[in-house]
Design an enzyme around this catalytic site. Structure first.
Site, PDB file in Angstrom:
ATOM      1  N   SER A 384       0.793  -1.237   0.000  1.00 23.52           N
ATOM      2  CA  SER A 384       0.000   0.000   0.000  1.00 23.52           C
ATOM      3  C   SER A 384       0.824   1.285   0.000  1.00 23.52           C
ATOM      4  O   SER A 384       0.273   2.370  -0.199  1.00 23.52           O
ATOM      5  CB  SER A 384      -0.944   0.008   1.204  1.00 23.52           C
ATOM      6  OG  SER A 384      -1.952  -0.973   1.039  1.00 23.52           O
ATOM      7  N   LYS A 520       2.729   6.572   5.487  1.00 26.06           N
ATOM      8  CA  LYS A 520       1.828   5.589   4.868  1.00 26.06           C
ATOM      9  C   LYS A 520       2.338   4.204   5.187  1.00 26.06           C
ATOM     10  O   LYS A 520       3.530   3.905   5.035  1.00 26.06           O
ATOM     11  CB  LYS A 520       1.767   5.777   3.354  1.00 26.06           C
ATOM     12  CG  LYS A 520       0.820   4.800   2.664  1.00 26.06           C
ATOM     13  CD  LYS A 520      -0.630   5.154   2.950  1.00 26.06           C
ATOM     14  CE  LYS A 520      -1.605   4.121   2.379  1.00 26.06           C
ATOM     15  NZ  LYS A 520      -1.666   2.914   3.238  1.00 26.06           N
ATOM     16  N   THR A 521       1.430   3.362   5.662  1.00 25.83           N
ATOM     17  CA  THR A 521       1.785   1.975   5.941  1.00 25.83           C
ATOM     18  C   THR A 521       1.548   1.109   4.704  1.00 25.83           C
ATOM     19  O   THR A 521       0.899   1.512   3.744  1.00 25.83           O
ATOM     20  CB  THR A 521       0.935   1.412   7.098  1.00 25.83           C
ATOM     21  OG1 THR A 521      -0.447   1.497   6.723  1.00 25.83           O
ATOM     22  CG2 THR A 521       1.192   2.156   8.379  1.00 25.83           C
ATOM     23  N   GLY A 522       2.054  -0.086   4.778  1.00 23.43           N
ATOM     24  CA  GLY A 522       1.809  -1.092   3.750  1.00 23.43           C
ATOM     25  C   GLY A 522       2.061  -2.457   4.343  1.00 23.43           C
ATOM     26  O   GLY A 522       3.060  -2.666   5.037  1.00 23.43           O
TER      27      GLY A 522
END
Length: 585
Positions: A384, A520-522
Site C-alpha cells: 500500500s 503511509k503503511t503497507g
C-alpha cells in the site's frame, strides 16, 4: 540461489576458457596444474559469509560511523497519529515443499558421495594395513636415490602390496608410496626410477591433499556437470605436470625411455581408489601424456612471467565477480546505493524479534542513517505504500480530484471503512484498495509504464498479476522509498505542484507545533500470513525535513502497524518528533 549457480557456472566456464588459452600459448604443464587451485576458490565462495565483508557487500569504507545514543525506546502516550493498516491476503502457491525437497535431494547426493569416499578410504586403509615394508634392497636403494635427487625432506613410507599393479602415492596426513610385489621382476631399474620419480613428484606437489579437496568439492557439487568435467581436466593436468617435472629432473635424453615406461601401462587395468594417485591411467590419458612428451619444451623465464600474469588477472576477475555471489539474487531485486553520505547504526533493540531495516535521511545534513544495510538495499513489494504514487498518477491524469467522491460499487469487503464512498483523504487513511485499483483500471498499461519509468520506481516491473504493487512483480527497496519521498517533497517528480500538495495533505498523520508527521503503511499478507510490513514518510521540523522508511520481513506479524510503531519509537528516541535530529549532530 539460482543467480549464485549461474555466476558459479559462468566463472567455471571462464576457467575452462583460460585453461584452453594457456594451452594455446604453450604454457608449461605446471602452470595448468596450479591453475586449478582457483577452481577451489570459486567453489568455496558461495559458502563464505561475503556479506560480512564490506567490499563484497558493496560497502564503502571511510564513512563515519555514528553510534546510537543510549536510551530505551518508548512510545509516547499522547499522540494524534491515526493509522489504519488495512490489507488483504494474496494467495500464492507455496513452493516451500519443492525447495525443501531439492535440499533433501542435494543432501542425499552429498551423503551418497561421502559414502563412496569413505568406501575408498576403507579400501585404501585395508591395502595399507596388509602391505609390508619393502625388503628388496635394490628397490630401497633406488627409492632413496630418487628422494635425494628431488631434495625431499620428508619421504613417503615405502610399502609393497599384492593388491596393486603399479606404484601409487596416497595418504593425506601420513604419505605412503605403495608398489606391487615383485616389482623388479616386471620392470628394469631405470623404469622403476622413473615410476618413483613420478610418484614422488605427486607427493612433492601435494597432489594427494589437492585430490582429496577436489573429491570433497565434487561431492558437494555432485549435481553440476562442469565440476565433474573440471575434475577430469584437473586429473589430466596433474599427470602432465608430474611428467614434465620428471623430464626436468632426468633430462631430455631420457624422455623417450620415460615415455616407453608409460606405454607399458596402456593395457593394464587400473583399479586404484579415488584417493590413490598412480603412474598409469586410461589409454586416452596415456596417449595424451605421450603426445605432451613428444612436444615437450623446457620452462623459461618468459613462461613464468606469462603464467604469473594470467594467474593474477584471473584472480582479479574472480574478485570482481564475487559481489554477485554475495548478493545471491537477481540484480533487479537489489538496489545499488552510493553510501558515501551514509552512517550505519545498530537499532536491533527497537525491532525485537522482527527482521527489519530502517533508513532515515536528513535533508539539512544531506546524510543517511541506516540500520541493516543489506535489508535497506533489498527490494520488496511496496504494497500500500505505492498508493502515494497511484494517487499522484490519478490526480495528474484527471481521473480523480482531491475532493472527488468515488462511489462504492456495493462489493462487500472485509473492512467496513471500505464499504462506502471515498475521497482521496479517506482512501489514503483507510488504504482502500478498490479506490486505487479503479485509478489504475482507467489507465492503459503503456501509460502506467511511462509513469513507472519517470518515477524510476524500484525494479520498474509491472508484468505480474494486478495490482502489481500488492505482492506482485513491482518491488522497491527502503533506500529507494526514501529517495522517492525526497524527490516528491522537492517537487522533482513529473507531477504538478497541486497534485503533490494534495497527496502530502492526505499523508498527514500528526501535527504538533512546528513538527508535522506524514506517513503511509503497507502490509503484504500472503496465504493469510503478514510477511511484508512497511511504514514510509517524512517529518517536518523547525529547521529540517527528515525522510524515513521502515521495513519488516518475516513469516508473521510483519505488518505496517508494527513498522509504524517501531518507526515512532526510533524517532522519539532520536528527538526528531520534538524538533531536530537530536543526538546525531
Amino acid at each position: 540461489m539460482l543467480v549464485t549457480l549461474l555466476v558459479l557456472t559462468l566463472l567455471i566456464s571462464a576457467l575452462f576458457l583460460v585453461r584452453q588459452g594457456m594451452k594455446l600459448v604453450r604454457l608449461p604443464a605446471i602452470w595448468l596444474d596450479r591453475f586449478w587451485s582457483l577452481l577451489f576458490v570459486v567453489l568455496l565462495l558461495p559458502f563464505l559469509p561475503l556479506q560480512a565483508v564490506p567490499f563484497f557487500a558493496g560497502e564503502t569504507r571511510g564513512v563515519e560511523q555514528r553510534p546510537q545514543l543510549p536510551g530505551e525506546a518508548q512510545l509516547t502516550e499522547a499522540t494524534n497519529m491515526t493509522i489504519s493498516d488495512f490489507s488483504v491476503s494474496v494467495t500464492r502457491f507455496d513452493l516451500g515443499w519443492l525447495e525443501s525437497g531439492l535440499f533433501v535431494i542435494w543432501l542425499g547426493g552429498i551423503g551418497f558421495g561421502l559414502c563412496l569416499i569413505l568406501q575408498s578410504l576403507f579400501k585404501l586403509k585395508t591395502i595399507i594395513a596388509k602391505a609390508r615394508a619393502v625388503k628388496d634392497s635394490r628397490l630401497t636403494i633406488v627409492y632413496d636415490a630418487c628422494v635425494k635427487e628431488l631434495g625431499l625432506k620428508k619421504k613417503p613410507r615405502l610399502l609393497e602390496s599384492d593388491s596393486i599393479e603399479s606404484p601409487v602415492t596416497c595418504g593425506i596426513l601420513r604419505p605412503y608410496l605403495l608398489v606391487p610385489e615383485g616389482l623388479y621382476n616386471l620392470f628394469s631399474t631405470d623404469e622403476i626410477r622413473y615410476m618413483f620419480l613420478h610418484e614422488l613428484k605427486h607427493h612433492q606437489l601435494h597432489h594427494p591433499r589437492i585430490n582429496a579437496i577436489a573429491l570433497l568439492f565434487q561431492t558437494v557439487y555432485w549435481f553440476h556437470p562442469l565440476v565433474w568435467l573440471a575434475r577430469k581436466k584437473m586429473v589430466m593436468d596433474r599427470e602432465l605436470a608430474c611428467d614434465a617435472a620428471v623430464i626436468e629432473t632426468i633430462g631430455m635424453r631420457e624422455r623417450k625411455a620415460y615415455g616407453r615406461t608409460l606405454l607399458q601401462f596402456i593395457e593394464k587395468k587400473q583399479s586404484h581408489s579415488s584417493l590413490e594417485l598412480g603412474v598409469g591411467g586410461t589409454k586416452k590419458q596415456i596417449e595424451t601424456r605421450i603426445y605432451s612428451l613428444i612436444h615437450y619444451r623446457s620452462s623459461s623465464k618468459k613462461d613464468t612471467i606469462k603464467g604469473s600474469l594470467i594467474y593474477t588477472l584471473v584472480v582479479l576477475f574472480i574478485v570482481l565477480q564475487t559481489p554477485w555471489l554475495a548478493l545471491g539474487e537477481a540484480e533487479e531485486q537489489r538496489y545499488s546505493f552510493d553510501h558515501s553520505n551514509a552512517s550505519y547504526e545498530e537499532l536491533s533493540s527497537f525491532f525485537a524479534d522482527h527482521d527489519g531495516s530502517f533508513v532515515l535521511y536528513s535533508a539539512k545534513e544531506n546524510h543517511y542513517f541506516i540500520h541493516n544495510r543489506a535489508g535497506s538495499e533489498q527490494r520488496y513489494s511496496p504494497n500500500s505504500t505505492f498508493k502515494i504514487y497511484s494517487a499522484l498518477i490519478g490526480l495528474e491524469e484527471g481521473i480523480v480530484q482531491p475532493d472527488t467522491v468515488l462511489a462504492w460499487d456495493g462489493t462487500a469487503h472485509d473492512y467496513p471503512e471500505w464499504n462506502q464512498q471515498q475521497t482521496l483523504n479517506s482512501a489514503m487513511q483507510y488504504s482502500v484498495n478498490w479506490y486505487f485499483e479503479k485509478i489504475e483500471a482507467d489507465m492503459s498499461l503503456n501509460q502506467m509504464m511511462t509513469y513507472i519509468n519517470e518515477l524510476n520506481y524500484g525494479n520498474k516491473s509491472i508484468e505480474g498479476p494486478t495490482p502489481v504493487w500488492l505482492e506482485s512483480s513491482l518491488t522497491i527497496s527502503p533506500v529507494e522509498q526514501v529517495e522517492l519521498l525526497h524527490r516528491l517533497y522537492r517537487n522533482e517528480l513529473p507531477f504538478q505542484g497541486e497534485s503533490v500538495t494534495a497527496v502530502k495533505d492526505a499523508l498527514l498523520l500528526e501535527q504538533t507545533g512546528e513538527t508535522a508527521f506524514y506517513g503511509k503503511t503497507g502490509t503484504g499478507v500472503v496465504n493469510e500470513r503478514a510477511v511484508n510490513g512497511w511504514f514510509v514518510g517524512f517529518v517536518e521540523t523547525a529547521d529540517d525535513t527528515l525522510f524515513f522508511a521502515t521495513h519488516l520481513a518475516g513469516d508473521e506479524e510483519a505488518t505496517g502497524q508494527s513498522a509504524a510503531d517501531i518507526t515512532r519509537a526510533i524517532l522519539v528516541d532520536k528527538g526528531i518528533l520534538t524538533g531536530g535530529l537530536e543526538g546525531n549532530e
